[in-house]
Design a protein around this motif. Structure first.
Motif, mmCIF file in Angstrom:
data_model
loop_
_atom_site.group_PDB
_atom_site.id
_atom_site.type_symbol
_atom_site.label_atom_id
_atom_site.label_comp_id
_atom_site.label_asym_id
_atom_site.label_seq_id
_atom_site.Cartn_x
_atom_site.Cartn_y
_atom_site.Cartn_z
ATOM 1 N N LYS A 65 -19.093 -70.142 139.502
ATOM 2 C CA LYS A 65 -19.433 -68.771 139.563
ATOM 3 C C LYS A 65 -19.667 -67.921 138.199
ATOM 4 N N ALA A 66 -18.556 -68.333 137.065
ATOM 5 C CA ALA A 66 -18.757 -67.472 135.888
ATOM 6 C C ALA A 66 -20.292 -68.112 135.429
ATOM 7 N N ILE B 108 -11.801 -63.713 135.375
ATOM 8 C CA ILE B 108 -11.665 -64.849 134.456
ATOM 9 C C ILE B 108 -10.357 -64.842 133.793
ATOM 10 N N PHE B 109 -9.789 -63.706 133.410
ATOM 11 C CA PHE B 109 -8.524 -63.321 132.770
ATOM 12 C C PHE B 109 -7.406 -63.889 133.882
ATOM 13 N N SER B 110 -7.696 -63.524 135.019
ATOM 14 C CA SER B 110 -6.698 -63.881 136.127
ATOM 15 C C SER B 110 -6.554 -65.340 136.166
ATOM 16 N N SER B 111 -7.672 -65.884 136.149
ATOM 17 C CA SER B 111 -7.814 -67.320 136.527
ATOM 18 C C SER B 111 -7.097 -68.147 135.264
ATOM 19 N N LEU C 115 -21.340 -64.381 138.393
ATOM 20 C CA LEU C 115 -20.886 -63.739 139.708
ATOM 21 C C LEU C 115 -19.364 -63.320 139.562
ATOM 22 N N LEU C 116 -18.866 -63.771 138.255
ATOM 23 C CA LEU C 116 -17.388 -63.429 138.105
ATOM 24 C C LEU C 116 -17.157 -62.510 136.933
ATOM 25 N N PRO D 88 -25.517 -66.787 127.099
ATOM 26 C CA PRO D 88 -24.374 -67.706 125.922
ATOM 27 C C PRO D 88 -23.053 -67.090 126.507
ATOM 28 N N LEU D 89 -22.866 -65.871 127.074
ATOM 29 C CA LEU D 89 -21.370 -65.341 127.418
ATOM 30 C C LEU D 89 -21.226 -66.421 128.420
ATOM 31 N N SER D 90 -22.086 -66.539 129.442
ATOM 32 C CA SER D 90 -21.816 -67.034 130.769
ATOM 33 C C SER D 90 -21.396 -68.570 130.628
ATOM 34 N N ILE D 91 -21.808 -69.133 129.509
ATOM 35 C CA ILE D 91 -21.807 -70.506 129.388
ATOM 36 C C ILE D 91 -20.302 -70.576 128.480
ATOM 37 N N PHE D 92 -20.165 -69.918 127.672
ATOM 38 C CA PHE D 92 -18.625 -69.809 127.077
ATOM 39 C C PHE D 92 -17.689 -69.743 128.127
ATOM 40 N N TYR D 93 -17.858 -68.747 129.052
ATOM 41 C CA TYR D 93 -16.959 -68.473 130.335
ATOM 42 C C TYR D 93 -16.708 -69.943 130.905
ATOM 43 N N TYR D 94 -17.939 -70.362 131.206
ATOM 44 C CA TYR D 94 -17.814 -71.788 132.257
ATOM 45 C C TYR D 94 -16.997 -72.851 131.144
#
Length: 249
Positions: free
Chosen positions: A208-209, A219-222, A213-214, A130-136
């Motif tokens: 990648k998120a 994520i923050f820098s992006s 892989l991220l 779920p966290l990677s989906i949120f990041y995506y």
């Protein structure tokens, strides 16, 4: 404005159907080529076939949403050349918003739902958390924001130089290189596509998120990069407006 744009296209139903069919065929050939290529090679530079297809699906999603929202950029030069941009500046609406999002493309609106379904289908093979989906989702929105900033830069150059067509097509040609993970490119071209023309941040970073892989720092820098580029594009737009000379001057 989107409704008016859609109505104008529906007055040419035959042309609308032909263009939509052309887009669908192009997507089918694009994904079909990748599918058969990856079936024979069993992956690409360490990525599995599903992961590479997910990169391509993410590229198609972001690119299609951007084309749907920012299609009026392609007709902006005519406003400046004919002097109709004067009327845009006089109206009680942001001229940037009107120039950027004043003519949504209904053809892309038709193709967006199937593309979202394709992203969900291919993404299910990656077993995301779920966290990677949120990041995506967050990074896809950030990618669309960065995509928008480049369209703002193009509009600004159009005000100053009257050049739109070639600039936007050069950007689109470079953006198309994000269809595959930018890891396939060698230095210094890889850095060019990451920091100068941030194709990697727009298209590759969200995928990648999703694959885990991220890390949070990446994520923050992006996100910080996207916000900074957006503010810079707004300043450049204001600078361009100060350089604008109306058709009557």
């Amino acid at each position: 404005m989107a409704r008016n744009s859609i109505r104008s296209w529906f007055l040419r139903k035959e042309a609308f159907m032909v263009f939509v069919l052309g887009k669908v065929v192009r997507y089918l050939f694009s994904f079909g080529f990748l599918y058969f290529l990856l079936t024979e090679t069993r992956g690409l530079i360490g990525y599995t076939s599903h992961e590479v297809l997910f990169f391509a699906a993410t590229f198609t999603l972001i690119d299609t949403i951007a084309q749907f929202l920012f299609r009026s950029v392609y007709t902006f030069r005519q406003l400046v050349v004919t002097g109709d941009f004067d009327l845009v500046l006089l109206k009680p609406i942001s001229p940037l918003f009107r120039s950027l999002m004043g003519g949504a493309d209904p053809m892309d609106l038709v193709t967006i739902p199937p593309i979202i379904a394709l992203v969900i289908y291919i993404g299910s093979f990656l077993n995301p958390t779920p966290l990677s989906i949120f990041y995506y989702i967050l990074l896809v929105l950030n990618g669309i924001l960065i995509y928008m900033t480049f369209h703002i830069f193009v509009l600004s150059l159009g005000v100053i130089t009257l050049e739109i067509d070639h600039t936007i097509m050069v950007f689109r040609d470079m953006a198309s290189m994000g269809r595959l993970p930018i890891d396939i490119y060698k230095e210094p071209f890889k850095s060019l596509l990451t920091f100068v023309v941030p194709v990697g941040i727009i298209f590759s970073i969200p995928s990648k998120a999703m694959m885990g892989l991220l890390g949070p720092a990446g994520i923050f820098s992006s996100l910080l990069f996207g916000a900074a580029l957006f503010l810079l594009s707004l300043k450049f737009w204001k600078f361009a407006l100060r350089k604008y000379t109306s058709a009557s001057s």
